[in-house]
Scaffold this motif. Structure first.
Motif, PDB file in Angstrom:
ATOM      1  N   ILE A 104      62.184   4.592  -6.394  1.00  0.00           N
ATOM      2  CA  ILE A 104      61.704   3.208  -6.328  1.00  0.00           C
ATOM      3  C   ILE A 104      61.970   2.673  -4.927  1.00  0.00           C
ATOM      4  N   ILE A 105      60.887   2.345  -4.224  1.00  0.00           N
ATOM      5  CA  ILE A 105      61.005   1.923  -2.826  1.00  0.00           C
ATOM      6  C   ILE A 105      60.531   0.479  -2.699  1.00  0.00           C
ATOM      7  N   GLY A 106      61.408  -0.382  -2.240  1.00  0.00           N
ATOM      8  CA  GLY A 106      61.075  -1.803  -2.078  1.00  0.00           C
ATOM      9  C   GLY A 106      61.179  -2.202  -0.617  1.00  0.00           C
ATOM     10  N   SER A 107      60.044  -2.629  -0.054  1.00  0.00           N
ATOM     11  CA  SER A 107      60.033  -2.989   1.373  1.00  0.00           C
ATOM     12  C   SER A 107      60.061  -4.500   1.542  1.00  0.00           C
ATOM     13  N   PHE A 108      61.022  -4.952   2.342  1.00  0.00           N
ATOM     14  CA  PHE A 108      61.195  -6.384   2.643  1.00  0.00           C
ATOM     15  C   PHE A 108      60.867  -6.646   4.107  1.00  0.00           C
ATOM     16  N   PHE A 109      60.297  -7.827   4.382  1.00  0.00           N
ATOM     17  CA  PHE A 109      60.045  -8.308   5.736  1.00  0.00           C
ATOM     18  C   PHE A 109      59.168  -7.296   6.504  1.00  0.00           C
ATOM     19  N   PRO A 110      57.932  -7.073   6.031  1.00  0.00           N
ATOM     20  CA  PRO A 110      57.083  -5.990   6.535  1.00  0.00           C
ATOM     21  C   PRO A 110      56.716  -6.114   8.002  1.00  0.00           C
ATOM     22  N   GLN A 111      56.756  -7.352   8.549  1.00  0.00           N
ATOM     23  CA  GLN A 111      56.363  -7.533   9.949  1.00  0.00           C
ATOM     24  C   GLN A 111      57.407  -6.975  10.915  1.00  0.00           C
ATOM     25  N   ALA A 112      58.632  -6.804  10.467  1.00  0.00           N
ATOM     26  CA  ALA A 112      59.700  -6.361  11.383  1.00  0.00           C
ATOM     27  C   ALA A 112      59.531  -4.887  11.750  1.00  0.00           C
ATOM     28  N   LYS A 113      59.627  -4.609  13.038  1.00  0.00           N
ATOM     29  CA  LYS A 113      59.467  -3.231  13.527  1.00  0.00           C
ATOM     30  C   LYS A 113      60.734  -2.409  13.301  1.00  0.00           C
ATOM     31  N   LYS A 114      61.864  -3.065  13.516  1.00  0.00           N
ATOM     32  CA  LYS A 114      63.145  -2.364  13.365  1.00  0.00           C
ATOM     33  C   LYS A 114      63.514  -2.342  11.888  1.00  0.00           C
ATOM     34  N   ARG A 115      63.524  -1.147  11.284  1.00  0.00           N
ATOM     35  CA  ARG A 115      63.711  -1.073   9.841  1.00  0.00           C
ATOM     36  C   ARG A 115      64.970  -0.287   9.483  1.00  0.00           C
ATOM     37  N   ILE A 116      65.677  -0.769   8.493  1.00  0.00           N
ATOM     38  CA  ILE A 116      66.909  -0.114   8.043  1.00  0.00           C
ATOM     39  C   ILE A 116      66.777   0.173   6.547  1.00  0.00           C
ATOM     40  N   ILE A 117      67.166   1.376   6.174  1.00  0.00           N
ATOM     41  CA  ILE A 117      67.101   1.775   4.755  1.00  0.00           C
ATOM     42  C   ILE A 117      68.442   1.495   4.086  1.00  0.00           C
ATOM     43  N   LEU A 118      68.383   0.869   2.926  1.00  0.00           N
ATOM     44  CA  LEU A 118      69.557   0.771   2.047  1.00  0.00           C
ATOM     45  C   LEU A 118      69.242   1.616   0.818  1.00  0.00           C
ATOM     46  N   ALA A 119      70.064   2.628   0.563  1.00  0.00           N
ATOM     47  CA  ALA A 119      69.745   3.584  -0.498  1.00  0.00           C
ATOM     48  C   ALA A 119      70.908   3.750  -1.476  1.00  0.00           C
ATOM     49  N   ALA A 120      70.536   4.095  -2.712  1.00  0.00           N
ATOM     50  CA  ALA A 120      71.518   4.442  -3.749  1.00  0.00           C
ATOM     51  C   ALA A 120      70.754   5.236  -4.809  1.00  0.00           C
ATOM     52  N   HIS A 121      71.474   6.001  -5.617  1.00  0.00           N
ATOM     53  CA  HIS A 121      70.763   6.641  -6.734  1.00  0.00           C
ATOM     54  C   HIS A 121      70.873   5.754  -7.963  1.00  0.00           C
ATOM     55  N   TRP A 122      69.779   5.723  -8.733  1.00  0.00           N
ATOM     56  CA  TRP A 122      69.768   4.828  -9.903  1.00  0.00           C
ATOM     57  C   TRP A 122      69.895   5.565 -11.232  1.00  0.00           C
ATOM     58  N   ASP A 123      69.823   6.878 -11.210  1.00  0.00           N
ATOM     59  CA  ASP A 123      70.020   7.666 -12.440  1.00  0.00           C
ATOM     60  C   ASP A 123      71.518   7.855 -12.686  1.00  0.00           C
ATOM     61  N   PRO A 168      68.567 -11.857  10.280  1.00  0.00           N
ATOM     62  CA  PRO A 168      68.142 -11.200  11.521  1.00  0.00           C
ATOM     63  C   PRO A 168      66.712 -10.666  11.402  1.00  0.00           C
ATOM     64  N   ASP A 169      66.113 -10.398  12.545  1.00  0.00           N
ATOM     65  CA  ASP A 169      64.722  -9.934  12.562  1.00  0.00           C
ATOM     66  C   ASP A 169      64.653  -8.417  12.355  1.00  0.00           C
ATOM     67  N   ILE A 170      65.048  -7.997  11.174  1.00  0.00           N
ATOM     68  CA  ILE A 170      64.962  -6.578  10.828  1.00  0.00           C
ATOM     69  C   ILE A 170      64.245  -6.458   9.488  1.00  0.00           C
ATOM     70  N   GLY A 171      63.626  -5.297   9.284  1.00  0.00           N
ATOM     71  CA  GLY A 171      63.037  -5.012   7.977  1.00  0.00           C
ATOM     72  C   GLY A 171      64.030  -4.211   7.158  1.00  0.00           C
ATOM     73  N   ILE A 172      63.998  -4.415   5.859  1.00  0.00           N
ATOM     74  CA  ILE A 172      64.877  -3.644   4.966  1.00  0.00           C
ATOM     75  C   ILE A 172      63.987  -2.857   4.009  1.00  0.00           C
ATOM     76  N   ASP A 173      64.223  -1.553   3.953  1.00  0.00           N
ATOM     77  CA  ASP A 173      63.555  -0.725   2.952  1.00  0.00           C
ATOM     78  C   ASP A 173      64.606  -0.214   1.979  1.00  0.00           C
ATOM     79  N   VAL A 174      64.524  -0.708   0.760  1.00  0.00           N
ATOM     80  CA  VAL A 174      65.448  -0.253  -0.281  1.00  0.00           C
ATOM     81  C   VAL A 174      64.865   1.021  -0.880  1.00  0.00           C
ATOM     82  N   ILE A 175      65.690   2.046  -1.004  1.00  0.00           N
ATOM     83  CA  ILE A 175      65.235   3.237  -1.740  1.00  0.00           C
ATOM     84  C   ILE A 175      66.246   3.539  -2.847  1.00  0.00           C
ATOM     85  N   PHE A 176      65.772   3.415  -4.078  1.00  0.00           N
ATOM     86  CA  PHE A 176      66.579   3.838  -5.215  1.00  0.00           C
ATOM     87  C   PHE A 176      66.101   5.244  -5.597  1.00  0.00           C
ATOM     88  N   PHE A 177      66.939   6.232  -5.270  1.00  0.00           N
ATOM     89  CA  PHE A 177      66.595   7.626  -5.552  1.00  0.00           C
ATOM     90  C   PHE A 177      66.873   7.951  -7.017  1.00  0.00           C
TER      91      PHE A 177
END
Ligand code: AHN
Ligand code: ZN
Length: 331
Positions: A104-123, A168-177
């Motif tokens: 499950i991938i949730g992208s926040f603040f799509p206009q931001a070029k600098k992107r950081i992934i926050l990840a965790a497993h959900w199972d 801050p002006d960053i994008g966050i991409d959440v990835i729940f593996f």
């Protein structure tokens, strides 16, 4: 970073001027500590996100609680403004079963070029194989810490950031593996391809099949078992090898918040976790914040029925949440 977010703490100059001898000689500018204004991480809210996941039942692939939790996570991310992609795929398990999995991938603040992934497993793990009792060994676990805690800290962070006009002006991409915890028990003989790693099925798939062609990120932070009582987060060797500067900045931020005991600046071991595949196959630097020490290994409740709500300490959730938030707000 916005000027309004920066407070210059020039306390050191006072120290220097108080030692008479150096008074005139002092030339160096005062050491400035950059402090950022983050929202207040609410540990009660993070805890409630753990309780909610646990209430669905064990999130074991191919079961109803797993499917219901997946839907809830998608809704939750969308409710905070994310664009969500459900990456569905089938994976072989060591048992011979075929698992229907969803990253499950949730992208926040799509206009931001600098992107950081926050990840965790959900199972959650299908068996409590570290139990002694043979009937307990076969039961699935709540995974309050192993699974739910990382998801919960991430949900709390994006909840706060989505509501913060000064973020801050960053994008966050959440990835729940998905499918992280379906590895074979140590005492079980597994037939088939010896090179196959049965853990981390979701991250293995995502790293070779990115949800967007050409996707990349500045770096990622994986959270795994981040809410256990007496947690200690040592620096895992894989994180240091692939992303030493990220490890340094995160651990420095923990120390500056007063959490140096929980985040010792010492190595642990090479932990096989979702970040291994993201680093190796997707080429994105990702660190792992995981409760493991050379002396004590994983927490006592690891892969046992006792990995339930009673294993959770809100103080630990808060320490991790604040450390990650401070890191994000400095970017
Ligand atoms: C193994 O036990 C192979 N890796 C630890 C990663 C893990 C398991 N995280 C949660 N459960
Ligand atoms: Zn596990």
């Amino acid at each position: 970073m916005k000027n309004s977010q920066i407070i210059i703490a020039a306390c050191l100059s006072m120290l220097i001027f108080s030692c008479g001898e150096n008074k005139e000689k002092t030339q160096a500018p005062p050491v400035a500590e950059v402090v950022v204004n983050t929202p207040k991480f609410e540990a009660d809210s993070a805890y409630a996100f753990i309780a909610k996941q646990v209430a669905f039942g064990p999130r074991v692939p191919n079961t109803a609680p797993h499917r219901a939790t997946g839907e809830w996570l998608v809704d939750k991310l969308e409710s905070y403004g994310a664009t969500v992609i459900e990456q569905k795929f089938a994976a072989d398990a060591y048992t011979g079963e075929t698992l229907q999995l969803t990253n499950i991938i949730g992208s926040f603040f799509p206009q931001a070029k600098k992107r950081i992934i926050l990840a965790a497993h959900w199972d959650t793990r299908h068996i409590a194989d570290k139990e002694e009792d043979p009937t307990k060994k076969k039961q699935p676990i709540d995974g309050a810490n192993d699974g739910a805690s990382g998801v919960a800290v991430i949900l709390e962070i994006v909840r706060l950031m989505a509501a913060d006009p000064n973020r801050p002006d960053i994008g966050i991409d959440v990835i729940f593996f998905d499918g992280e915890d379906y590895g074979a028990p140590e005492d079980e003989i597994v037939t088939g391809d010896a090179s196959q790693i049965w853990w981390c099925l979701g991250s293995q798939y995502w790293s070779k099949n990115l949800h967007q062609a050409g996707y990349s990120a500045y770096y990622g932070i994986l959270l795994d078992m981040v809410g256990g009582k007496d947690a200690r987060f040592y620096q895992d060797e894989i994180s240091v090898y692939f992303a030493r500067n990220i490890v340094n900045k995160v651990w420095k931020n923990a120390a500056s918040l007063g959490y140096g005991y929980t985040f010792p600046m010492e190595r642990s071991a090479e932990i096989i976790d979702d970040h291994v595949f993201v680093n190796r196959d997707a080429g994105i630097p990702m660190i792992d914040i995981i409760d493991f020490s050379l002396q004590d290994g994983f927490p006592d409740h690891h892969h046992k029925l006792s990995d339930n709500l009673e294993a959770i300490d809100k103080t630990v959730l808060r320490q991790v949440g604040e450390t990650v938030l401070r890191t994000l707000y400095q970017e």
